[in-house]
Design an enzyme around this catalytic site. Structure first.
Site, PDB file in Angstrom:
ATOM      1  N   CYS A  84       0.833  -1.199   0.000  1.00 24.43           N
ATOM      2  CA  CYS A  84       0.000   0.000   0.000  1.00 24.43           C
ATOM      3  C   CYS A  84       0.879   1.266   0.000  1.00 24.43           C
ATOM      4  O   CYS A  84       1.518   1.541  -1.009  1.00 24.43           O
ATOM      5  CB  CYS A  84      -0.969  -0.076   1.168  1.00 24.43           C
ATOM      6  SG  CYS A  84      -2.498   0.742   0.790  1.00 24.43           S
ATOM      7  N   HIS A 175      -3.373  -5.032   2.102  1.00 24.99           N
ATOM      8  CA  HIS A 175      -2.649  -5.220   3.378  1.00 24.99           C
ATOM      9  C   HIS A 175      -2.599  -6.698   3.754  1.00 24.99           C
ATOM     10  O   HIS A 175      -3.442  -7.149   4.543  1.00 24.99           O
ATOM     11  CB  HIS A 175      -3.376  -4.457   4.492  1.00 24.99           C
ATOM     12  CG  HIS A 175      -3.153  -2.990   4.500  1.00 24.99           C
ATOM     13  ND1 HIS A 175      -2.315  -2.368   5.391  1.00 24.99           N
ATOM     14  CD2 HIS A 175      -3.648  -2.020   3.712  1.00 24.99           C
ATOM     15  CE1 HIS A 175      -2.310  -1.067   5.174  1.00 24.99           C
ATOM     16  NE2 HIS A 175      -3.117  -0.824   4.150  1.00 24.99           N
ATOM     17  N   GLU A 177      -0.797  -8.203   5.759  1.00 26.81           N
ATOM     18  CA  GLU A 177      -0.500  -8.396   7.194  1.00 26.81           C
ATOM     19  C   GLU A 177      -1.765  -8.348   8.045  1.00 26.81           C
ATOM     20  O   GLU A 177      -1.731  -8.710   9.220  1.00 26.81           O
ATOM     21  CB  GLU A 177       0.520  -7.343   7.662  1.00 26.81           C
ATOM     22  CG  GLU A 177      -0.006  -5.952   7.933  1.00 26.81           C
ATOM     23  CD  GLU A 177      -0.344  -5.139   6.673  1.00 26.81           C
ATOM     24  OE1 GLU A 177      -0.228  -5.668   5.552  1.00 26.81           O
ATOM     25  OE2 GLU A 177      -0.747  -3.971   6.838  1.00 26.81           O
TER      26      GLU A 177
HETATM   27  N1  GLN Z   1      -3.631   6.447   0.997  1.00 29.02           N
HETATM   28  C1  GLN Z   1      -2.320   6.105   1.496  1.00 29.02           C
HETATM   29  C2  GLN Z   1      -1.226   6.875   0.783  1.00 29.02           C
HETATM   30  O1  GLN Z   1      -1.488   7.510  -0.192  1.00 29.02           O
HETATM   31  C3  GLN Z   1      -2.063   4.629   1.395  1.00 29.02           C
HETATM   32  C4  GLN Z   1      -3.072   3.879   2.204  1.00 29.02           C
HETATM   33  C5  GLN Z   1      -2.538   2.656   2.893  1.00 29.02           C
HETATM   34  O2  GLN Z   1      -1.333   2.448   2.982  1.00 29.02           O
HETATM   35  N2  GLN Z   1      -3.434   1.889   3.433  1.00 29.02           N
HETATM   36  O3  GLN Z   1      -0.118   6.851   1.202  1.00 29.02           O
END
Ligand code: GLN
Length: 197
Positions: A84, A175, A177
């Protein structure tokens, strides 16, 4: 190759975000974990996970002193898994809005791509990893809108790559994890085991 008797030491970038659950998943698979809070903590690691969270906030911490440059060198050589926000940091191109990144993984990432209505969801998705569909937890997720020629797509969400690999680099827009299933972490540990130490 790693000797099967020596567990690898995997760093988890612990500036902000979901680092603790990654540490638990890695420990459950037999890896030794080191939380990475300073550039010196990267020394001698066999691999690194960059967790989800807020990539802008992580960047602020990384841009203090030499951390960003040390990390950029590390990810060019050593197995690194970005989830992410961590995937956003690894990308060569970041949009919506554009921001600085480590420019290691040849993908274009659109941040917060699912808007406010639909920004967090849990899906069961078929992947290239054996063992059936994988639960994927999405939280204010980015979308991978382009993959370079050397990037392998291991899973898609609605036609967009959501789990990708390029050589020693792995990235997920979800995610892993936060699910009990540890197959993605195991895949990363398998990539680490294939690297010369
Ligand atoms: N929206 C976050 C970003 O732009 C990422 C979201 C996440 O890691 N769950 O960094």
């Amino acid at each position: 190759m790693h000797s099967s008797t020596t567990p690898p030491t995997i760093g988890v970038l612990a500036l902000q975000g979901a680092f603790d659950a990654h540490a638990k998943a890695l420990t459950s698979l037999g890896a030794t974990v080191r939380l990475v809070r300073n550039p010196e903590d990267l020394a001698d690691l066999d691999g690194l996970i960059m967790p989800g969270g807020e990539s802008t906030t992580m960047l602020k911490f990384l841009e203090r002193g030499s951390f960003f440059d040390t990390l950029a060198t590390f990810v060019k050589e050593k197995p690194t898994f970005g989830t992410c926000a961590g995937a956003i940091l690894l990308a060569t191109h970041v949009e919506h809005p554009a921001q600085r990144s480590l420019c290691a993984l040849d993908i274009t990432v659109e941040r917060n791509a699912y808007g406010r209505q639909n920004d967090s969801t849990i899906l069961d998705v078929q992947t290239e990893i054996p063992g059936g569909p994988l639960e994927m937890v999405y939280i204010r997720a980015p979308r991978i809108t382009r993959t370079g020629a050397n990037v392998e797509t291991l899973a898609n969400r609605d036609g967009f790559a959501t789990l990708v690999r390029q050589g020693h680099l792995l990235a997920a827009t979800f995610h892993p994890e936060l699910s009990a299933d540890t197959r993605v972490h195991q895949l990363f540990l398998d990539m680490v085991a294939q690297q010369p130490r």
